[in-house]
Design a protein around this motif. Structure first.
Motif, PDB file in Angstrom:
ATOM      1  N   GLY A 158       0.801  -1.219   0.000  1.00  0.00           N
ATOM      2  CA  GLY A 158       0.000   0.000   0.000  1.00  0.00           C
ATOM      3  C   GLY A 158       0.838   1.275   0.000  1.00  0.00           C
ATOM      4  N   THR A 159       0.178   2.377  -0.358  1.00  0.00           N
ATOM      5  CA  THR A 159       0.815   3.692  -0.440  1.00  0.00           C
ATOM      6  C   THR A 159       0.097   4.675   0.469  1.00  0.00           C
ATOM      7  N   ALA A 160       0.872   5.517   1.144  1.00  0.00           N
ATOM      8  CA  ALA A 160       0.308   6.610   1.938  1.00  0.00           C
ATOM      9  C   ALA A 160       0.817   7.929   1.377  1.00  0.00           C
ATOM     10  N   VAL A 161      -0.077   8.909   1.273  1.00  0.00           N
ATOM     11  CA  VAL A 161       0.295  10.255   0.830  1.00  0.00           C
ATOM     12  C   VAL A 161      -0.181  11.235   1.900  1.00  0.00           C
ATOM     13  N   ILE A 162       0.773  11.935   2.492  1.00  0.00           N
ATOM     14  CA  ILE A 162       0.491  12.812   3.632  1.00  0.00           C
ATOM     15  C   ILE A 162       0.938  14.227   3.298  1.00  0.00           C
ATOM     16  N   ALA A 163       0.014  15.168   3.328  1.00  0.00           N
ATOM     17  CA  ALA A 163       0.333  16.571   3.054  1.00  0.00           C
ATOM     18  C   ALA A 163       0.249  17.368   4.346  1.00  0.00           C
ATOM     19  N   GLY A 164       1.316  18.107   4.633  1.00  0.00           N
ATOM     20  CA  GLY A 164       1.336  18.906   5.859  1.00  0.00           C
ATOM     21  C   GLY A 164       2.601  19.743   5.912  1.00  0.00           C
ATOM     22  N   ASN A 165       2.846  20.322   7.071  1.00  0.00           N
ATOM     23  CA  ASN A 165       4.036  21.150   7.254  1.00  0.00           C
ATOM     24  C   ASN A 165       5.153  20.328   7.885  1.00  0.00           C
ATOM     25  N   PHE A 166       6.274  20.212   7.150  1.00  0.00           N
ATOM     26  CA  PHE A 166       7.431  19.451   7.618  1.00  0.00           C
ATOM     27  C   PHE A 166       8.668  20.348   7.527  1.00  0.00           C
ATOM     28  N   ASN A 167       9.362  20.462   8.628  1.00  0.00           N
ATOM     29  CA  ASN A 167      10.480  21.392   8.746  1.00  0.00           C
ATOM     30  C   ASN A 167      11.740  20.845   8.084  1.00  0.00           C
ATOM     31  N   ASP A 168      12.386  21.666   7.251  1.00  0.00           N
ATOM     32  CA  ASP A 168      13.660  21.276   6.651  1.00  0.00           C
ATOM     33  C   ASP A 168      14.778  21.225   7.689  1.00  0.00           C
ATOM     34  N   TYR A 169      14.574  21.918   8.802  1.00  0.00           N
ATOM     35  CA  TYR A 169      15.557  21.911   9.880  1.00  0.00           C
ATOM     36  C   TYR A 169      15.176  20.835  10.906  1.00  0.00           C
ATOM     37  N   PRO A 170      16.143  20.338  11.683  1.00  0.00           N
ATOM     38  CA  PRO A 170      15.865  19.258  12.630  1.00  0.00           C
ATOM     39  C   PRO A 170      15.185  19.760  13.906  1.00  0.00           C
ATOM     40  N   ILE A 171      14.077  20.442  13.733  1.00  0.00           N
ATOM     41  CA  ILE A 171      13.357  21.037  14.859  1.00  0.00           C
ATOM     42  C   ILE A 171      11.864  20.768  14.701  1.00  0.00           C
ATOM     43  N   ASP A 172      11.254  20.221  15.748  1.00  0.00           N
ATOM     44  CA  ASP A 172       9.798  20.105  15.810  1.00  0.00           C
ATOM     45  C   ASP A 172       9.243  21.365  16.472  1.00  0.00           C
ATOM     46  N   VAL A 173       8.099  21.809  15.994  1.00  0.00           N
ATOM     47  CA  VAL A 173       7.517  23.054  16.503  1.00  0.00           C
ATOM     48  C   VAL A 173       6.069  22.803  16.921  1.00  0.00           C
ATOM     49  N   ARG A 174       5.730  23.212  18.129  1.00  0.00           N
ATOM     50  CA  ARG A 174       4.349  23.134  18.595  1.00  0.00           C
ATOM     51  C   ARG A 174       3.814  24.555  18.731  1.00  0.00           C
ATOM     52  N   ILE A 175       2.696  24.829  18.082  1.00  0.00           N
ATOM     53  CA  ILE A 175       2.169  26.192  18.001  1.00  0.00           C
ATOM     54  C   ILE A 175       0.755  26.261  18.564  1.00  0.00           C
TER      55      ILE A 175
END
Length: 261
Positions: A158-175
């Motif tokens: 199977g295939t999954a396609v996920i669209a969202g905001n992913f950071n190019d930098y190694p940082i997770d952000v909670r807003i």
């Protein structure tokens, strides 16, 4: 006499403009018809991200998923778009909003819709050839838990396609944010979390997805800032390219992630 207003958007203003012209006409001779044709705009004019994902899927002409699941399907607009590409597929949509699911069911009566929160336990008795998800990752507390659930939902190839905001930098952000013109005191909205590409790739590899591909969709047109809602996205030019931002003062790193089981 029939007064026809072609759009449900701004009809109050249109009515106010008409009232002076109608003052000499008996009330019983006036019938006002509001033609709410724009309520189906979501279905008739697919978003650019829908078209991007559709093009991505259609690159493999032999790919014909039998069962499709949309996580966070809302009013079913993207599923409706997919039915045009894969008319023979069995369609299912999950969302936490019963009201949106009711709208989706009216639009696509042949599909199955379920009120499910992806961050809580999910049904494990069915697998899908294609799992899609648009705009949900920003609401998640754990991208790892989400990927694990996607993995269990997929058929072996199977295939999954996920669209969202992913950071190019190694940082997770909670807003979280508060619109002081609309929200009550101490009411904070969420839904804009960003997970790093690096972390996402590590988790996907750990879960043994066979293919991991990040793509960056281009925004082909400009969006104007809306003064009535500063949380809605608009575009700014960076290196001659349209980039999405909004009143949260963030340039959104919008990406599409394709995973192969």
């Amino acid at each position: 006499m029939y007064i026809v207003i072609q759009s449900c958007i701004g009809y109050e203003k249109a009515l106010n403009n008409l009232l002076p012209q109608l003052k000499d006409i008996p009330n019983e001779d006036i019938i006002i018809i509001l033609n709410k044709s724009n309520k189906n705009t979501f279905y008739k004019k697919p978003k650019e991200i829908y078209k991007f994902i559709g093009h991505l899927l259609k690159q493999d002409k032999n790919y014909k998923p039998k069962k499709i699941l949309d996580i966070g399907c809302a009013n079913g607009a993207f599923l409706n778009f997919l039915t045009e590409i894969y008319p023979q597929s069995e369609i299912e949509g999950w969302d936490i909003s019963g009201k949106l699911l009711a709208i989706a069911k009216k639009k696509i009566p042949a599909a199955t819709f379920k009120k499910i929160n992806i961050e809580k336990p999910i049904p494990a008795n069915k697998k899908f050839d294609l799992v899609v998800c648009i705009g949900v990752t920003g609401c998640l507390n754990s991208i790892e838990s989400f990927f694990k659930k996607v993995k269990t939902l997929l058929e072996p190839n199977g295939t999954a396609v996920i669209a969202g905001n992913f950071n190019d930098y190694p940082i997770d952000v909670r807003i979280s944010y508060q619109d002081i013109t609309k929200h009550k005191k101490n009411h904070w909205e969420t839904g804009w979390n960003i997970f790093s590409k690096e972390k996402s790739i590590k988790i996907a590899r750990k879960l043994k997805f066979s293919k991991i591909l990040f793509l960056s969709p281009k925004m082909p047109f400009s969006l104007k800032k809306r003064k009535d809602d500063f949380a809605r996205n608009w575009t700014i030019k960076i290196n001659r390219k349209n980039e999405l931002t909004n009143g949260l003062c963030v340039v959104w790193p919008h990406k599409v992630l394709k995973l192969k089981n």
